[in-house]
Design a protein around this motif. Sequence first.
Motif, PDB file in Angstrom:
ATOM      1  N   GLN A  76       0.832  -1.212   0.000  1.00 61.17           N
ATOM      2  CA  GLN A  76       0.000   0.000   0.000  1.00 61.17           C
ATOM      3  C   GLN A  76       0.863   1.258   0.000  1.00 61.17           C
ATOM      4  N   GLN A  77       1.963   1.245   0.768  1.00 59.77           N
ATOM      5  CA  GLN A  77       2.847   2.405   0.808  1.00 59.77           C
ATOM      6  C   GLN A  77       3.521   2.608  -0.544  1.00 59.77           C
ATOM      7  N   LEU A  78       3.986   1.527  -1.166  1.00 61.38           N
ATOM      8  CA  LEU A  78       4.590   1.634  -2.497  1.00 61.38           C
ATOM      9  C   LEU A  78       3.574   2.158  -3.509  1.00 61.38           C
ATOM     10  N   ASN A  79       2.345   1.682  -3.413  1.00 63.02           N
ATOM     11  CA  ASN A  79       1.282   2.148  -4.308  1.00 63.02           C
ATOM     12  C   ASN A  79       1.026   3.637  -4.119  1.00 63.02           C
ATOM     13  N   ASP A  80       0.876   4.048  -2.870  1.00 63.60           N
ATOM     14  CA  ASP A  80       0.605   5.445  -2.555  1.00 63.60           C
ATOM     15  C   ASP A  80       1.736   6.350  -3.049  1.00 63.60           C
ATOM     16  N   ASP A  81       2.963   5.947  -2.790  1.00 63.84           N
ATOM     17  CA  ASP A  81       4.114   6.754  -3.204  1.00 63.84           C
ATOM     18  C   ASP A  81       4.221   6.842  -4.724  1.00 63.84           C
ATOM     19  N   ALA A  82       3.909   5.771  -5.425  1.00 63.54           N
ATOM     20  CA  ALA A  82       3.946   5.807  -6.889  1.00 63.54           C
ATOM     21  C   ALA A  82       2.865   6.739  -7.436  1.00 63.54           C
ATOM     22  N   LEU A  83       1.676   6.653  -6.873  1.00 57.50           N
ATOM     23  CA  LEU A  83       0.580   7.500  -7.336  1.00 57.50           C
ATOM     24  C   LEU A  83       0.831   8.973  -7.041  1.00 57.50           C
ATOM     25  N   LYS A  84       1.647   9.247  -6.018  1.00 56.63           N
ATOM     26  CA  LYS A  84       1.991  10.632  -5.677  1.00 56.63           C
ATOM     27  C   LYS A  84       3.330  11.045  -6.296  1.00 56.63           C
ATOM     28  N   GLN A  85       3.828  10.235  -7.221  1.00 54.72           N
ATOM     29  CA  GLN A  85       5.062  10.535  -7.973  1.00 54.72           C
ATOM     30  C   GLN A  85       6.278  10.733  -7.067  1.00 54.72           C
ATOM     31  N   ARG A  86       6.376   9.964  -5.990  1.00 52.82           N
ATOM     32  CA  ARG A  86       7.498  10.109  -5.059  1.00 52.82           C
ATOM     33  C   ARG A  86       8.743   9.348  -5.510  1.00 52.82           C
ATOM     34  N   TYR A  87       8.583   8.463  -6.471  1.00 56.30           N
ATOM     35  CA  TYR A  87       9.741   7.779  -7.046  1.00 56.30           C
ATOM     36  C   TYR A  87       9.439   7.445  -8.503  1.00 56.30           C
ATOM     37  N   LYS A  88      10.516   7.390  -9.310  1.00 63.11           N
ATOM     38  CA  LYS A  88      10.377   7.073 -10.730  1.00 63.11           C
ATOM     39  C   LYS A  88      10.696   5.613 -11.027  1.00 63.11           C
ATOM     40  N   HIS A  89      11.624   5.056 -10.230  1.00 63.61           N
ATOM     41  CA  HIS A  89      12.073   3.691 -10.452  1.00 63.61           C
ATOM     42  C   HIS A  89      12.113   2.953  -9.119  1.00 63.61           C
ATOM     43  N   LEU A  90      11.865   1.642  -9.181  1.00 65.01           N
ATOM     44  CA  LEU A  90      11.819   0.821  -7.974  1.00 65.01           C
ATOM     45  C   LEU A  90      12.507  -0.507  -8.232  1.00 65.01           C
ATOM     46  N   ILE A  91      13.257  -0.955  -7.233  1.00 61.49           N
ATOM     47  CA  ILE A  91      13.774  -2.322  -7.204  1.00 61.49           C
ATOM     48  C   ILE A  91      13.289  -2.925  -5.899  1.00 61.49           C
ATOM     49  N   LEU A  92      12.707  -4.101  -5.988  1.00 61.84           N
ATOM     50  CA  LEU A  92      12.142  -4.769  -4.827  1.00 61.84           C
ATOM     51  C   LEU A  92      12.918  -6.057  -4.571  1.00 61.84           C
TER      52      LEU A  92
END
Length: 136
Positions: A76-92
Amino acid sequence: MQIPEGTLIVVADGGSARVFTNVGERGKLQLKQHGELQVEDFSAQGLLGQGPSGSVPKDMSTSQLNEATFARQLAQQLNDDALKQRYKHLILIADPKTLGHIRPQLHKEVQERLLKEIAKDFTNSTLDDIQRALAA
């Protein structure tokens, strides 16, 4: 694969997550740790946690509930941050079980930013070990 500067790297297991950003310039990998997220223990609440899908299966132990709930909260936090444009790229990076809990809950916006997944537990690994895994 080059990891762009500013990439968010999340290293998780069923109980915690370490959050990093690549601060290396011109394609160089240099991680900076920003924090650590911990699982919230729901045993004191009498199994009133959210569970993996918003409800608690009857046969789920407290530790399983905590792990699944943590994975849900992290997604949920990753989803929220992506929707708010807080990061452009992610590695999990996560152990296979946790990754299996997180993956189906990721929003399309997160999936589009996801550069790489590593299904291995690196939460207690050194920074050098994590950087080596990312470079491989």
